[in-house]
Design an enzyme around this catalytic site. Structure first.
Site, PDB file in Angstrom:
ATOM      1  N   LYS A  10      18.573  11.163 -25.786  1.00  0.00           N
ATOM      2  CA  LYS A  10      18.814  11.073 -24.343  1.00  0.00           C
ATOM      3  C   LYS A  10      19.888  10.024 -24.111  1.00  0.00           C
ATOM      4  O   LYS A  10      20.120   9.122 -24.915  1.00  0.00           O
ATOM      5  CB  LYS A  10      17.537  10.712 -23.580  1.00  0.00           C
ATOM      6  CG  LYS A  10      16.881   9.368 -23.961  1.00  0.00           C
ATOM      7  CD  LYS A  10      17.472   8.148 -23.318  1.00  0.00           C
ATOM      8  CE  LYS A  10      16.712   6.877 -23.714  1.00  0.00           C
ATOM      9  NZ  LYS A  10      17.415   5.626 -23.305  1.00  0.00           N
ATOM     10  N   GLY A 101      16.890   1.602 -32.679  1.00  0.00           N
ATOM     11  CA  GLY A 101      17.467   0.546 -31.870  1.00  0.00           C
ATOM     12  C   GLY A 101      18.802   0.911 -31.270  1.00  0.00           C
ATOM     13  O   GLY A 101      19.626   0.039 -30.987  1.00  0.00           O
ATOM     14  N   GLY A 102      19.014   2.215 -31.045  1.00  0.00           N
ATOM     15  CA  GLY A 102      20.304   2.667 -30.538  1.00  0.00           C
ATOM     16  C   GLY A 102      20.325   2.994 -29.064  1.00  0.00           C
ATOM     17  O   GLY A 102      21.372   3.281 -28.505  1.00  0.00           O
ATOM     18  N   GLY A 107      12.587   7.287 -31.096  1.00  0.00           N
ATOM     19  CA  GLY A 107      11.152   7.162 -31.330  1.00  0.00           C
ATOM     20  C   GLY A 107      10.334   7.849 -30.251  1.00  0.00           C
ATOM     21  O   GLY A 107       9.348   8.537 -30.533  1.00  0.00           O
ATOM     22  N   SER A 108      10.742   7.672 -28.990  1.00  0.00           N
ATOM     23  CA  SER A 108      10.029   8.314 -27.877  1.00  0.00           C
ATOM     24  C   SER A 108      10.151   9.826 -27.953  1.00  0.00           C
ATOM     25  O   SER A 108       9.191  10.558 -27.681  1.00  0.00           O
ATOM     26  CB  SER A 108      10.589   7.815 -26.543  1.00  0.00           C
ATOM     27  OG  SER A 108      10.347   6.444 -26.375  1.00  0.00           O
ATOM     28  N   SER A 109      11.339  10.307 -28.320  1.00  0.00           N
ATOM     29  CA  SER A 109      11.548  11.746 -28.441  1.00  0.00           C
ATOM     30  C   SER A 109      10.708  12.320 -29.573  1.00  0.00           C
ATOM     31  O   SER A 109      10.111  13.398 -29.442  1.00  0.00           O
ATOM     32  CB  SER A 109      13.030  12.037 -28.678  1.00  0.00           C
ATOM     33  OG  SER A 109      13.279  13.421 -28.680  1.00  0.00           O
ATOM     34  N   ASP A 141       9.350   5.877 -22.066  1.00  0.00           N
ATOM     35  CA  ASP A 141      10.310   6.976 -22.082  1.00  0.00           C
ATOM     36  C   ASP A 141       9.713   8.293 -22.574  1.00  0.00           C
ATOM     37  O   ASP A 141      10.356   9.340 -22.458  1.00  0.00           O
ATOM     38  CB  ASP A 141      11.509   6.640 -22.984  1.00  0.00           C
ATOM     39  CG  ASP A 141      12.429   5.600 -22.361  1.00  0.00           C
ATOM     40  OD1 ASP A 141      12.231   5.250 -21.188  1.00  0.00           O
ATOM     41  OD2 ASP A 141      13.347   5.133 -23.067  1.00  0.00           O
TER      42      ASP A 141
END
Length: 289
Positions: A10, A101-102, A107-109, A141
């Site tokens: 996203k 960390g981008g 991680g949420s996806s 998120d």
């Protein structure tokens, strides 16, 4: 048989910090849009009730991995409500392309794809609202990825209103650093009083990100990446970083700039999409078998 589903990236097309609550959480206004680019998760069903991650992340115990946590969370909820067939389990693997960390929501996806895919494959029958509520316990998120449509988010990110931003092409660049979210939100110089505005007003304004000034101040490579990108197109930070992005009207224009990127700056070109690739995959799931 391994069944594969996308876990898309996203972008935060804009991000404004409007306040800070007594519990320390920041309130915000942001516009989420998906990219037709991301990780891919594979699922193979088991009949012994075991959740196994076939591609563990070095240094991250399974108990802390959002993929495993999401699978076990859904399993507990479906068992509690009597909606999980006896012995249901899964082997899960991930083809990881999104950097940690981008600011791309990897991680949420991943967690959302686990919830949505296993709810489908296990025939649990939880509603989107139920899955989004579960997802919120894993991260602010996660619900937008579960719901699968571009959205305007308020509160701490949990109040979602469907949105239809223009589907542009983006050059997304990673400057080679990882930014922990607390690093940005704990900085005393972070703007915390941006006035709340309606989505109609915000869409007419030039988009920006309140976290960008802190990311550029504390991470030299982020500042260098944005300085370079801004020579070619409107560019800004996504989320709390570290990825930055430039917007273009055509794929070819974005690719031409990517070809000129300095060696230290790694990136890709992707289309912004308002319907999540995960939602599209479920609509035509045979493609992912």
């Amino acid at each position: 048989m391994m069944m594969r589903f996308p876990a898309p990236a996203k972008l935060n097309l804009f991000l404004y910090i409007t306040g800070q609550r007594a519990d320390g959480y920041h309130t915000l206004q942001t516009l989420f849009q998906f990219l037709d680019y991301g990780d891919t998760l594979g699922f193979e069903l088991r009949t012994d009730g075991i959740i196994r991650l076939l591609t563990p992340v070095a240094g991250v115990p399974d108990e802390e991995n959002l993929i495993v946590r999401a699978a076990r969370l859904l399993m507990r909820e479906a068992q509690r409500t009597g909606r999980l067939p006896e012995g249901s389990g899964a082997d899960i693997q991930i083809d990881k392309r999104l950097p940690m960390g981008g600011g791309l929501g990897g991680g949420s996806s991943n967690a959302a794809t686990v919830l949505v895919a296993l709810n489908h494959l296990w025939h649990c029958g939880l509603s989107v609202d139920e899955l989004a509520e579960l997802g919120l316990t894993l991260g602010a998120d996660v619900p937008v990825f579960v719901r699968g449509h571009a959205a305007f988010a308020e509160g701490v990110g949990e109040i979602l209103t469907l949105a239809e931003p223009e589907e542009k092409w983006y050059l997304v660049a990673h400057p080679g650093v990882s930014i922990p979210t607390p690093t940005i939100f704990s900085d005393p110089e972070l703007p915390r009083n941006t006035p709340k505005r309606s989505i109609e007003t915000l869409l007419k304004c030039e988009f920006s990100n309140d976290c960008e000034v802190i990311a550029r101040k504390r991470f030299r490579k982020v500042d260098e990446a944005l300085t370079w990108l801004l020579e070619y197109a409107p560019s800004r930070l996504t989320g709390t970083g570290a990825c930055v992005f430039a917007e273009f009207d055509t794929e070819s224009a974005a690719l031409q700039v990517l070809e000129q990127a300095p060696a230290w700056l790694h990136g890709f070109v992707a289309r912004g999409v308002n319907l999540s690739p995960l939602a599209s995959a479920l609509a035509g799931q045979a493609e992912y078998r």
